[in-house]
Design a protein around this motif. Sequence first.
Motif, short mmCIF file in Angstrom:
data_model
loop_
_atom_site.label_atom_id
_atom_site.label_comp_id
_atom_site.label_asym_id
_atom_site.label_seq_id
_atom_site.Cartn_x
_atom_site.Cartn_y
_atom_site.Cartn_z
N CYS A 31 8.91 2.01 -0.56
CA CYS A 31 8.96 3.34 0.18
C CYS A 31 10.59 3.70 -0.05
CB CYS A 31 8.91 3.07 1.63
SG CYS A 31 8.65 4.36 2.55
N VAL A 32 11.24 2.71 -0.37
CA VAL A 32 12.67 3.10 -0.52
C VAL A 32 12.75 3.74 -1.97
CG1 VAL A 32 15.12 2.44 -0.63
CG2 VAL A 32 13.23 1.01 0.60
N VAL A 33 12.02 3.17 -2.88
CA VAL A 33 11.86 3.95 -4.46
C VAL A 33 11.24 5.41 -4.10
CG1 VAL A 33 10.66 3.74 -6.36
CG2 VAL A 33 11.72 1.74 -5.53
N ALA A 34 10.49 5.42 -3.40
CA ALA A 34 9.69 6.69 -2.99
C ALA A 34 10.47 7.90 -2.47
CB ALA A 34 8.21 6.53 -2.33
N LEU A 35 11.12 7.40 -1.36
CA LEU A 35 11.94 8.31 -0.40
C LEU A 35 13.31 8.25 -0.23
CD1 LEU A 35 9.11 8.50 2.33
CD2 LEU A 35 9.29 10.22 0.47
N GLY A 36 13.67 7.09 -0.80
CA GLY A 36 15.21 6.75 -0.54
C GLY A 36 15.73 6.65 0.87
N SER A 37 17.09 6.51 0.87
CA SER A 37 17.42 6.56 2.21
C SER A 37 17.77 7.68 3.24
CB SER A 37 18.82 5.79 2.13
OG SER A 37 19.72 6.47 1.56
N TYR B 36 -7.36 3.90 -2.38
CA TYR B 36 -6.30 2.74 -2.55
C TYR B 36 -6.64 1.45 -1.91
CZ TYR B 36 -2.95 6.54 -3.12
OH TYR B 36 -2.09 7.71 -3.64
N SER B 37 -7.92 1.48 -1.09
CA SER B 37 -8.34 0.22 -0.73
C SER B 37 -8.87 -0.85 -1.76
CB SER B 37 -9.64 0.53 0.40
OG SER B 37 -10.83 0.98 -0.49
N GLU B 38 -9.08 -0.25 -2.76
CA GLU B 38 -9.53 -1.35 -4.22
C GLU B 38 -8.49 -2.19 -4.37
OE1 GLU B 38 -12.25 -1.15 -5.64
OE2 GLU B 38 -12.99 0.27 -4.33
N GLN B 39 -7.06 -1.49 -4.03
CA GLN B 39 -6.07 -2.37 -4.42
C GLN B 39 -5.96 -3.61 -3.69
OE1 GLN B 39 -3.67 1.59 -5.57
NE2 GLN B 39 -2.36 -0.31 -6.06
N ILE B 40 -6.31 -3.58 -2.37
CA ILE B 40 -6.29 -4.86 -1.63
C ILE B 40 -7.14 -5.66 -1.35
CG2 ILE B 40 -3.97 -3.95 -0.44
CD1 ILE B 40 -5.61 -2.84 1.69
N LYS B 41 -8.25 -5.51 -2.40
CA LYS B 41 -9.65 -6.28 -2.05
C LYS B 41 -9.09 -7.66 -2.66
CE LYS B 41 -13.32 -2.94 -1.46
NZ LYS B 41 -13.68 -1.68 -2.14
N SER B 42 -9.80 -8.37 -2.16
CA SER B 42 -9.41 -9.98 -2.61
C SER B 42 -10.80 -10.46 -3.28
CB SER B 42 -9.10 -10.90 -1.56
OG SER B 42 -8.98 -12.30 -1.86
N GLU B 43 -10.63 -11.46 -4.17
CA GLU B 43 -11.83 -12.23 -4.81
C GLU B 43 -12.31 -13.24 -3.76
OE1 GLU B 43 -13.39 -11.83 -7.93
OE2 GLU B 43 -12.14 -10.01 -8.05
N GLU C 198 1.44 -0.58 -8.13
CA GLU C 198 1.37 0.90 -7.69
C GLU C 198 1.32 1.22 -6.26
OE1 GLU C 198 -1.92 2.34 -10.06
OE2 GLU C 198 -1.04 2.06 -12.09
N ALA C 199 2.05 2.25 -5.88
CA ALA C 199 2.08 2.67 -4.52
C ALA C 199 1.92 1.62 -3.58
CB ALA C 199 0.55 3.36 -4.54
N GLY C 200 2.89 0.93 -3.66
CA GLY C 200 3.13 -0.13 -2.98
C GLY C 200 3.46 0.38 -1.01
N ALA C 201 4.10 1.33 -1.04
CA ALA C 201 4.24 1.61 0.33
C ALA C 201 2.94 1.99 1.05
CB ALA C 201 5.00 2.93 0.69
N ILE C 202 1.94 2.75 0.12
CA ILE C 202 0.59 3.06 0.75
C ILE C 202 -0.31 2.01 0.83
CG2 ILE C 202 -1.11 4.34 0.08
CD1 ILE C 202 0.60 6.52 -1.30
N THR C 203 -0.16 0.97 -0.02
CA THR C 203 -1.34 -0.10 0.07
C THR C 203 -0.82 -0.97 1.16
OG1 THR C 203 0.00 -1.04 -1.66
CG2 THR C 203 -1.94 -0.15 -2.45
N ALA C 204 0.43 -0.85 1.64
CA ALA C 204 0.96 -1.70 2.84
C ALA C 204 0.53 -1.01 3.96
CB ALA C 204 2.41 -1.95 2.81
#
Length: 505
Positions: free
Chosen positions: A386-392, A428-435, A446-452
């Motif tokens: 989120c810091v990368v995306a929107l800074g301070s 984005y839900s695909e990115q946090i699916k576990s085996e 990718e999109a770390g603020a969003i997946t969180a």
Amino acid sequence: MKIELVVGDILRHKADMIVVNLFEGVKTPGGATGAVDASIGGAISAAIRDGDFQGKWGETLLLRPEKGIASRRVLVLGLGKKEKFTPDLVRQSALPVVRLAKKLKLSAVASVLHGAGAGGLDPETAARFASLGVALSGYEYDRYKSEKGSRLERFQWIERRQAPAVPIRKGIAYGAALGGAINWGRDLVASPPADMRPDGLARAAKALPAGLPPAAGRKIRVKVYGRKEIEGWKMGGILAVGRGSEIPPRLIVAEYRGGRTGDPWTVLIGKGVTFDTGGISLKKWEGMEKMKYDMAGGAGMLAAIRAAGALGIPKNLVAVVPAVENMPSGTAYRPGDVLRMMSGKTVEVLSTDAEGRLILADAIAFARKRYRPAAMVDAATLTGACVVALGSVTMGVMGNDAELVSRMKDASSASGEKAWELPLHEEYSEQIKSEVADLKNVGGPEAGAITAGYFLKEFAGATPWVHLDIAGVAWMEKDKAGYAPGPTGVPVRLIVQFLSQAGRR
Ligand code: BES
Ligand code: MN
Ligand code: ZN
């Protein structure tokens, strides 16, 4: 510091310094600035004429007139371009003034109320933002400094007319109360991590009601739950993250009953990681000391409860703060572990450094079960992404309810705490699916603020919820946006504005 209104003549009022202002490009000062200029022999207009002073935002001109005015010093403060002026700039304008007053070791400063004259704001709004700015600018964490910073005792707003005195006094009371609550929270954030472990944060929360006038304090009840209860509620996320520390986790619950009995609850959830080493997925050493502010969301939500009490906000609110210390040790949780969360969902741990979402998921489940809230808001120093995306400059906003998100955005513009929405598209839900489990706690690069945010959404279910990622804005490295370096107190102003807006929830 005492902030007060003085109705009277700025030329005759005696203070260590008086402050007047000027918008950029104004050649002949009017109002109080003009009156002072005329009385001291035109020193201000001469400085403008010679180009020494242009009224640029944050620019200052310090004069020591020999005669014509009762005070020894006159500070002219530049307010920048008139068409760019906002209430939040009124707040920000306090920092250079209070700074200078402290540097000169002054004890009383008197100022015209910025924004109320040529700025076009109503007197109460101007007084709110101006007084808030003064209260926030006086803040300094000097607990461990042998030489304490000098204290400004008195800050006075001078107004010539009697008519706006009542709204100005109301605005002052509001700004001072809000500022006091925010500074209380800033102290928690600034404290070294050894002074502010889960038990310490819980102790501070317990002391919260006693710091308010009794009538307000009585509306607040703080409960602290320990390992036993957290185990009983099967909060697998909080238990796992807290397992590496010698200090067991706490769940801090602060109820404020400002509404009527039976009015729905609004839940304020705050991340309370009192120190984030990353755990077994250890962070690198550079900057790790900063991870004491990983409880800024929790401190902010507790401060918001304090502000609600001080301001008498007519709503039923509850702050829920899971407090843990994320440490690597022989008892710590590991990458690869699978956790069973309070909600029943299972989570595969990929990184023990993605700990915030684990404790928040349990806090969200707890809040829904216990309070059946009309709305939930969480604030967390959640992701570096989120810091990368929107800074301070700007916090990230995400949510599962368009109306609630839009109310939060309105509150953001009104309060001056900037926020920008990031989308929680289903893809984005695909990115946090576990085996091996229902979810995993890291969604890849990718999109770390969003997946969180998406991870939290999985636990919010059908309850209207908004998430604020404040990782970039809870702490400033250097002077910025009217904040001295250190904890900013974000998102308290935003939350208070959000809670003060009309609306059922
Ligand atoms: N507390 C950090 C996030 C953070 C980073 C706050 C920088 C303030 C400034 C959080 O717990 C964290 O470590 N997040 C990881 C997540 C990753 C492992 C998926 C991050 O952002 O690197
Ligand atoms: Mn972390
Ligand atoms: Zn963290």
